[in-house]
Enzyme design. Structure first.
Site: not given
Ligand code: IMP
Length: 430
Positions: A12, A15, A39-40, A227
């Site tokens: 977040d 990017k 999410g962008h 991420q």
């Molecule tokens: P997962 O990727 O859904 O398995 O989540 C694993 C961890 O990564 C969690 O803490 C999510 O909140 C975090 N996470 C996954 N994708 C994002 C993102 O795009 N932005 C921020 N945190 C993310």
């Protein structure tokens, strides 16, 4: 010029906007890791509604840019199709400008269910995932025999033979581990796969070969990380990480290109820190400062809507991410959010049990125990959203940026002062 954009914190970082801006001069924009957990938000100008993209590379909003989803992505076809439809509803139709790797893995409905069941079963110890099925999909990739790739959509008969025993296995596991879990219907899943094949089949290709051709032909390529480095499976705050290599290290395996194909690795960081989900966050401000940042910066997840945890800029984390990725320049986002604070703190080091910790620790227990050593800088009260040159920024905002550059030993070449495309200060010669 080939550029790779990498998040330096816990995702977040903004990017999407940087990719959107740089895609203006790119021939090709590729997503190489993660999935619909990302999410962008991209705002083309302040008068229109923002675009929330999860899987489509941000370059999709520009004409003449080829968008590529490479092998490293965990692809949720349902979300991708919904995103394509949403763009079409706003007048942005696909014009033969999207390619998807046949090597990418499909996120199936049962992966999303497993993600939810597993998180529910963990209770207070949960990771706090986005429940998008990312972990279970990558787990099947590593298992190999239970994985389903985009290539399988091109051979539906073969897929049917493989999928039925996979579904039997999943049903047996779910019944054993998660009482009350609904059985998965293999026919419904196969119908879904047929629909995906119909709509996406023509876009599925060998993107590794495509990227190598583009590299050889001198095309300008932009690679969009998902991420952030601290959520990297190997290098992040394990186990509170995502299931892919979200750091710069993920670029090569996730795209099939060697790292030397990239001319610059550009790191993106916010002027403060945020994190969603559980896990260590040493500079977290679970107080009025954190709330101020959350409200002013609209710090709520693009994918899940969850409030983000907020805190001061943690230079230990960002220095580590810069090192891991051999990052040569930083885009500092959301500087405008800090306006109005009397003072701004930067975590410059950690202390644990009275001892200085000068490297980002690998152990969860150590990270839980560290205390931040802060440097305090004067804040600024001016609204900086109209600034377009570094000289337009108030002296204290300039000082903050310069101090971060000193601590990080890396130039800050772009400064975000608002969500729109034009709200960016560029610094040449920084
Ligand atoms: P997962 O990727 O859904 O398995 O989540 C694993 C961890 O990564 C969690 O803490 C999510 O909140 C975090 N996470 C996954 N994708 C994002 C993102 O795009 N932005 C921020 N945190 C993310």
């Amino acid at each position: 010029m080939n550029t790779c954009i990498v998040g330096l914190q816990w995702g977040d970082e903004g990017k999407g906007k940087v990719v959107d801006l740089l895609s203006e001069s790119a021939d090709l924009v590729a997503r190489y890791s993660g999935g619909a957990n990302a999410g962008h938000t991209v705002l083309r100008d302040s008068r229109e509604k923002a675009f929330a993209l999860h899987l489509l590379p941000s370059g999709i909003l520009r004409d003449d840019v080829l968008c590529v989803i490479t092998n490293g992505v965990a692809l949720d076809a349902e979300t991708l199709l919904a995103e394509i439809d949403q763009l079409a509803a706003r007048g942005i139709g696909l014009k033969d400008n999207l390619r998807i790797s046949s090597r990418a893995h499909l996120v199936m409905d049962y992966h999303k269910r497993q993600d939810r069941y597993s998180e529910e079963a963990l209770g207070a110890d949960k990771i706090g995932t986005t429940v998008r099925g990312i972990g279970p999909c990558y787990a099947d990739k590593v298992t190999r025999t239970t994985a389903v790739r985009l290539a399988d959509l091109l051979d539906l008969e073969g897929l049917e033979k493989r999928l039925r025993p996979i579904v039997d296995q999943k049903n047996a596991i779910f019944a054993a581990l998660y009482p009350g879990a609904e059985p998965i219907d293999a026919d419904a899943i196969l119908d879904q796969c047929r629909r995906w094949a119909e709509r996406l089949g023509a876009m599925i290709t060998d993107t590794t070969a495509l990227l190598h051709r583009a590299w050889k032909d001198g095309r300008s390529m932009l690679f969009e990380g998902a991420q952030g480095t601290l959520l990297d499976l190997d290098h992040g705050t394990f186990p509170f990480v995502t299931s892919s290599n979200a750091s710069a290290c993920g670029f090569s395996a996730g795209s099939g290109l060697p790292a030397r194909a990239v001319d610059r690795f550009l790191g993106v960081a916010k002027a403060y820190s945020t994190r969603v989900g559980a896990g260590p966050f040493p500079s977290e401000q679970d107080n009025h400062i954190g709330q101020y940042i959350r409200d002013k910066g609209h710090e709520y997840g693009t994918t899940t809507g969850r409030p983000r945890r907020c805190g001061w800029f943690d230079a230990v984390c960002v220095r580590y991410s810069i090192q891991i990725g051999a990052i040569t320049e930083v885009a500092l986002q959301h500087l405008d959010t800090l306006a109005g604070l009397d003072e701004i703190k930067v975590c410059t080091g950690y202390r644990r049990r009275g001892e200085i910790v000068d490297f980002f620790p690998a152990e969860r227990q150590v990270l839980d125990e560290v205390e931040c050593r802060y440097e305090t800088l004067a804040g600024f009260s001016e609204d900086i959203t109209q600034a377009r040159r570094f000289e337009d920024l108030p002296a204290n905002a300039q000082n903050y940026v310069r101090r971060l550059e000193e601590i990080l030993e890396t130039p800050v070449t772009m400064i975000g002062v608002g969500p729109s495309r034009d709200q960016m200060v560029y610094r040449t010669g920084a």
